[in-house]
Enzyme design. Structure first.
Site, PDB file in Angstrom:
ATOM      1  N   HIS A 139       1.646   9.283   4.147  1.00  0.00           N
ATOM      2  CA  HIS A 139       3.087   9.232   4.439  1.00  0.00           C
ATOM      3  C   HIS A 139       3.607  10.525   5.079  1.00  0.00           C
ATOM      4  O   HIS A 139       4.761  10.550   5.532  1.00  0.00           O
ATOM      5  CB  HIS A 139       3.887   8.958   3.168  1.00  0.00           C
ATOM      6  CG  HIS A 139       3.665   7.599   2.591  1.00  0.00           C
ATOM      7  ND1 HIS A 139       3.773   6.442   3.329  1.00  0.00           N
ATOM      8  CD2 HIS A 139       3.318   7.213   1.325  1.00  0.00           C
ATOM      9  CE1 HIS A 139       3.506   5.400   2.562  1.00  0.00           C
ATOM     10  NE2 HIS A 139       3.227   5.841   1.340  1.00  0.00           N
ATOM     11  N   HIS A 178       1.129   0.536   0.917  1.00  0.00           N
ATOM     12  CA  HIS A 178       2.282   1.099   1.616  1.00  0.00           C
ATOM     13  C   HIS A 178       1.866   1.522   3.019  1.00  0.00           C
ATOM     14  O   HIS A 178       0.824   2.153   3.194  1.00  0.00           O
ATOM     15  CB  HIS A 178       2.842   2.303   0.860  1.00  0.00           C
ATOM     16  CG  HIS A 178       3.252   1.994  -0.550  1.00  0.00           C
ATOM     17  ND1 HIS A 178       2.399   2.149  -1.622  1.00  0.00           N
ATOM     18  CD2 HIS A 178       4.419   1.514  -1.042  1.00  0.00           C
ATOM     19  CE1 HIS A 178       3.022   1.791  -2.729  1.00  0.00           C
ATOM     20  NE2 HIS A 178       4.248   1.392  -2.409  1.00  0.00           N
ATOM     21  N   ASP A 235      -3.527   0.450  -4.190  1.00  0.00           N
ATOM     22  CA  ASP A 235      -2.328  -0.086  -4.817  1.00  0.00           C
ATOM     23  C   ASP A 235      -1.982  -1.503  -4.368  1.00  0.00           C
ATOM     24  O   ASP A 235      -0.950  -2.042  -4.773  1.00  0.00           O
ATOM     25  CB  ASP A 235      -1.129   0.846  -4.627  1.00  0.00           C
ATOM     26  CG  ASP A 235      -1.096   1.521  -3.278  1.00  0.00           C
ATOM     27  OD1 ASP A 235      -1.906   1.162  -2.398  1.00  0.00           O
ATOM     28  OD2 ASP A 235      -0.271   2.430  -3.080  1.00  0.00           O
ATOM     29  N   ASP A 277      -4.100   0.970   2.154  1.00  0.00           N
ATOM     30  CA  ASP A 277      -3.100   1.219   1.118  1.00  0.00           C
ATOM     31  C   ASP A 277      -1.990   0.178   1.249  1.00  0.00           C
ATOM     32  O   ASP A 277      -1.663  -0.263   2.356  1.00  0.00           O
ATOM     33  CB  ASP A 277      -2.525   2.622   1.309  1.00  0.00           C
ATOM     34  CG  ASP A 277      -1.648   3.085   0.155  1.00  0.00           C
ATOM     35  OD1 ASP A 277      -2.112   3.902  -0.648  1.00  0.00           O
ATOM     36  OD2 ASP A 277      -0.485   2.643   0.087  1.00  0.00           O
TER      37      ASP A 277
END
Length: 309
Positions: A125, A164, A245, A162
């Site tokens: 991120h 996200h 995740d 991931d």
């Protein structure tokens, strides 16, 4: 050639506020699982800190200064609502980026075939000049840009499973067609980016899934959309943002994947690396916030990554 895990106890030294999902126990759970008999004999290597030169390929100098100086304050300095720096945080982040750089050096010099970087905090991120989403430095971006500079590679792929979207990685490589970025992720979900229409210089491939989608949809996105794009790109090196995740137990998302799905996608990535990249794969841990789901998924990933080397 062989396989190794890059691991430094500095990863446990990054301590966000109490109750934060990106907690040191994630590292402890991963270390414990990889100490079990089926993984205990895999070689471990301790990484160096990332150099200032390596970091500045992905992040401007004043941003790096901000991150390094934040740790000098007493207590935890919150860079946003989710991302805090305290004593030990920058050492962990520097070793995390350094692990990916060291692993790239190892696979590019045929010292290793593949490597896994057991690191925290995560990195995908982190945008060029913005820390967010638990991330300070973008480790896979630092490693990819090091590979380009040090070894003259013309086609480098970064694959991100991931749950996200890796907005930071996408932002860093948005206008760099010599890099391919492919991501599967839940949408809508933090950070809000990752639509299929986001294509950069034609080098960005996003495969969003809806809340409630499970392993079959996860595999479909990779099998029918993302992996063919990687195959056509013919990368000379593959880096992986390995977040777990999307596992069904994870509290921060709603994709119902199983550990076996992460093993499957890793096997497919290795197959493409064998075809195009002389087998070179470097993976770096991103998310995964249920400790049991993380341990199971990490085991499936490392098993596939270390197989037959």
């Amino acid at each position: 050639m062989s396989f190794a895990i890059y691991d430094d106890p500095a990863a446990a030294g990054h301590r966000p506020p109490q109750g934060h999902p990106e907690r040191p126990e994630r590292y402890v759970a991963a270390v414990k699982r990889l100490a079990e008999p089926d993984f205990a004999k895999l070689p471990r290597r301790q990484p160096n800190r990332a150099s200032r030169e390596a970091l500045e390929r992905a992040h401007p100098a004043d941003f790096i200064d901000t991150i390094l100086e934040a740790e000098r304050h007493d207590g935890i300095v919150m860079l946003d609502g989710d991302t805090g720096i305290g004593p030990g945080s920058t050492e962990a982040a520097l070793k995390a980026s350094g692990a990916v750089v060291d692993a790239v050096d190892a696979v590019m010099t045929d010292d290793l075939a593949r490597a896994f970087c057991l690191v925290r905090p995560p990195g995908h991120h982190a945008e060029p000049a913005r820390a967010m989403g638990f991330c300070f430095f973008n480790h896979v971006a630092v490693g990819a840009l090091h590979a380009q500079t040090a070894y003259g590679l013309e086609r480098i792929a970064i694959l991100d499973f991931d749950v996200h979207h890796g907005n930071g990685t996408q932002a860093i490589f948005w206008e760099k067609p010599e890099f391919l970025f492919a991501s599967s992720h839940q949408m809508p979900l933090f950070p809000g980016s990752g639509a299929k229409a986001e294509r950069g210089a034609g080098n960005i491939w996003n495969g969003p899934s809806a809340p409630g989608d499970g392993g079959p949809q996860f595999r479909h996105v990779w099998e029918d959309a993302l992996l063919p794009a990687v195959d056509a790109f013919r990368p000379e090196l593959i880096l992986v943002s390995a977040g777990f995740d999307a596992h069904r137990r994870d509290p921060l998302a709603n994709i119902e994947a199983e550990a076996e799905d992460f093993g499957w996608v890793t096997e497919r990535i290795v197959e493409l690396a064998d075809i195009h990249a002389s087998g070179r794969v470097v993976a770096s841990l991103e998310g995964g916030y249920d400790l049991r789901g993380l341990a199971e998924s990490l085991a499936a990933h490392v098993q596939a990554l270390s197989k037959d080397v």
